[in-house]
Design a protein around this motif. Structure first.
Motif, short mmCIF file in Angstrom:
data_model
loop_
_atom_site.label_atom_id
_atom_site.label_comp_id
_atom_site.label_asym_id
_atom_site.label_seq_id
_atom_site.Cartn_x
_atom_site.Cartn_y
_atom_site.Cartn_z
N LEU A 40 15.08 35.92 -44.98
CA LEU A 40 15.52 36.81 -43.88
C LEU A 40 14.63 37.74 -43.72
O LEU A 40 14.49 38.81 -44.56
CB LEU A 40 16.99 37.26 -43.63
N GLU A 41 13.93 38.25 -42.36
CA GLU A 41 13.10 39.38 -42.24
C GLU A 41 13.37 40.16 -40.92
O GLU A 41 13.76 39.39 -39.97
CB GLU A 41 11.66 38.97 -42.37
N MET A 42 13.88 41.36 -41.34
CA MET A 42 14.12 42.01 -39.98
C MET A 42 13.03 42.39 -38.93
O MET A 42 11.84 42.71 -39.57
CB MET A 42 14.70 43.55 -40.34
N LEU A 43 13.23 42.36 -37.94
CA LEU A 43 12.21 42.60 -36.76
C LEU A 43 12.09 43.83 -36.23
O LEU A 43 13.15 44.47 -36.02
CB LEU A 43 12.23 41.47 -35.58
N PRO A 44 11.05 44.59 -36.39
CA PRO A 44 10.80 45.96 -35.88
C PRO A 44 11.00 45.83 -34.32
O PRO A 44 10.54 45.02 -33.82
CB PRO A 44 9.55 46.41 -36.39
N VAL A 45 11.54 47.23 -33.91
CA VAL A 45 11.90 47.31 -32.61
C VAL A 45 10.73 48.55 -32.11
O VAL A 45 10.59 49.40 -32.82
CB VAL A 45 13.09 47.55 -32.03
N TYR A 46 10.24 48.22 -30.89
CA TYR A 46 9.12 49.30 -30.30
C TYR A 46 9.74 49.78 -28.97
O TYR A 46 10.10 49.06 -28.29
CB TYR A 46 8.07 48.70 -30.20
N THR A 47 9.80 51.11 -28.92
CA THR A 47 10.78 51.80 -27.79
C THR A 47 9.56 52.65 -27.00
O THR A 47 9.01 53.63 -27.82
CB THR A 47 11.77 52.53 -28.14
N ALA A 48 9.43 52.59 -25.72
CA ALA A 48 8.66 53.49 -24.89
C ALA A 48 9.39 54.20 -24.01
O ALA A 48 10.12 53.70 -23.30
CB ALA A 48 7.68 52.61 -24.07
N ASP A 49 9.20 55.65 -23.89
CA ASP A 49 10.06 56.19 -22.92
C ASP A 49 9.48 56.35 -21.55
O ASP A 49 8.48 55.40 -21.47
CB ASP A 49 10.27 57.55 -23.72
N GLN A 50 9.81 57.34 -20.83
CA GLN A 50 9.21 57.26 -19.36
C GLN A 50 7.70 57.73 -19.33
O GLN A 50 7.27 57.66 -18.27
CB GLN A 50 10.00 58.12 -18.49
N ASN A 51 7.53 58.37 -20.42
CA ASN A 51 6.08 58.85 -20.32
C ASN A 51 4.96 58.04 -21.39
O ASN A 51 3.88 58.38 -21.55
CB ASN A 51 5.99 60.14 -21.07
N SER A 52 5.35 56.76 -21.72
CA SER A 52 4.56 55.84 -22.37
C SER A 52 4.67 54.29 -22.00
O SER A 52 5.46 54.37 -21.11
CB SER A 52 4.96 55.99 -23.80
N TYR A 53 4.23 53.78 -22.87
CA TYR A 53 4.32 52.14 -22.33
C TYR A 53 4.06 51.25 -23.47
O TYR A 53 3.40 51.79 -24.64
CB TYR A 53 3.33 51.69 -21.26
N LEU A 54 4.38 49.93 -23.45
CA LEU A 54 3.94 49.03 -24.53
C LEU A 54 2.82 48.14 -24.46
O LEU A 54 2.73 47.71 -23.41
CB LEU A 54 5.36 48.29 -24.81
N GLU A 55 1.97 48.08 -25.22
CA GLU A 55 0.76 47.22 -25.21
C GLU A 55 1.06 45.94 -26.10
O GLU A 55 1.22 46.22 -27.53
CB GLU A 55 -0.58 47.82 -25.47
N ILE A 56 1.29 44.90 -25.65
CA ILE A 56 1.60 43.74 -26.53
C ILE A 56 0.37 42.70 -26.63
O ILE A 56 -0.07 42.33 -25.63
CB ILE A 56 2.93 43.01 -26.07
N ARG A 57 -0.13 42.46 -27.84
CA ARG A 57 -1.32 41.57 -27.91
C ARG A 57 -0.75 40.32 -28.37
O ARG A 57 -0.04 40.08 -29.64
CB ARG A 57 -2.26 42.20 -28.91
N LYS A 58 -0.85 39.29 -27.77
CA LYS A 58 -0.42 38.07 -27.94
C LYS A 58 -1.40 37.14 -28.87
O LYS A 58 -2.47 37.73 -28.98
CB LYS A 58 -0.39 36.85 -26.73
N CYS A 59 -0.69 36.43 -29.68
CA CYS A 59 -1.64 35.42 -30.65
C CYS A 59 -2.80 34.76 -30.01
O CYS A 59 -4.02 34.35 -30.19
CB CYS A 59 -0.68 34.50 -31.48
N THR A 60 -2.41 34.53 -28.64
CA THR A 60 -3.37 33.72 -27.93
C THR A 60 -4.60 34.65 -27.24
O THR A 60 -5.69 34.03 -26.82
CB THR A 60 -2.61 33.19 -26.41
#
Length: 223
Positions: A40-60
């Protein structure tokens, strides 16, 4: 690897259970998980507030942008990485030149050499779309009632904007912008102004220079 045991995934958390054959299962808490020759491996959570954003790079290789406020867990096998990035704040007297490679031209966009260019004027909070980058930041040119803007185009044309006015340099069309002071003519003064006639205007005359007298008092701005 746990031969046999139990793990608890708390409420709000996510975890992935890996089996010996390489398969996996994502677990959303709260949940009590029974493990048999699994890890079992815990998955990290990433949080962006109103002054930031998430950049998600897919394996594709695809890049996904999620504006804040938002949060996301990394998905095994699907997501390569997630980064929390800060928005770019644009002041009222600023603008951003934003470029994008190999995308279809949109309204208010200018296509040059395979790159779409758009200008974002402030005040604003800028979040790039996937595939975009900030080319540079522009400052506003401001002329008051006693000055004017001289805009030199890349085509060689010179444009004059009498003050009060303001504008930004267009990185595609403009070569430079200069703020110049208007010439003050007193009540007892006058200026002799010379202007070179165009080819069509000079036709039929031996003199290709037009001369005019400008009487004061006034603020003179050349055309």
């Amino acid at each position: 690897m746990v031969f046999f045991g139990y793990k608890t995934v708390r409420a709000g958390d996510h975890a992935v259970v890996w089996s010996r054959d390489g398969s996996f299962k994502v677990i959303a808490g709260p949940k009590r998980v029974t493990l048999y020759r699994q890890r079992l491996e815990m998955l990290p959570v990433y949080t962006a507030d109103q002054n930031s954003y998430l950049e998600i790079r897919k394996c594709t290789g695809v890049v996904e942008i999620i504006p804040g406020p938002s949060s996301k867990f990394i998905e095994p096998v699907v997501d390569e990485s997630i980064r929390v990035l800060q928005c770019t704040m644009i002041a009222a007297s600023e603008a951003l030149v934003v470029s994008r490679q190999n995308s279809a031209s949109q309204d208010k966009s200018k296509d040059t050499n395979g790159v779409d260019v758009r200008i974002i004027r402030g005040p604003a909070r800028f979040i790039p779309e996937a595939g975009e980058w900030i080319d540079r930041k522009l400052n506003e040119y401001v002329a008051d009632q006693k000055s004017y803007l001289e805009i030199r185009k890349r085509t060689g044309i010179k444009e004059i904007m009498p003050g009060p006015c303001s504008t930004f340099l267009d990185p595609v069309l403009d070569e430079s912008i200069t703020v110049l002071e208007a010439k003050t003519i007193g009540a007892s003064q006058a200026l002799v102004i010379n202007r070179r006639r165009s080819v069509s205007e000079a036709k039929g005359t031996s003199n290709d220079v037009e001369v005019r007298l400008v009487m004061g008092p006034l603020q003179f701005i050349p055309s």
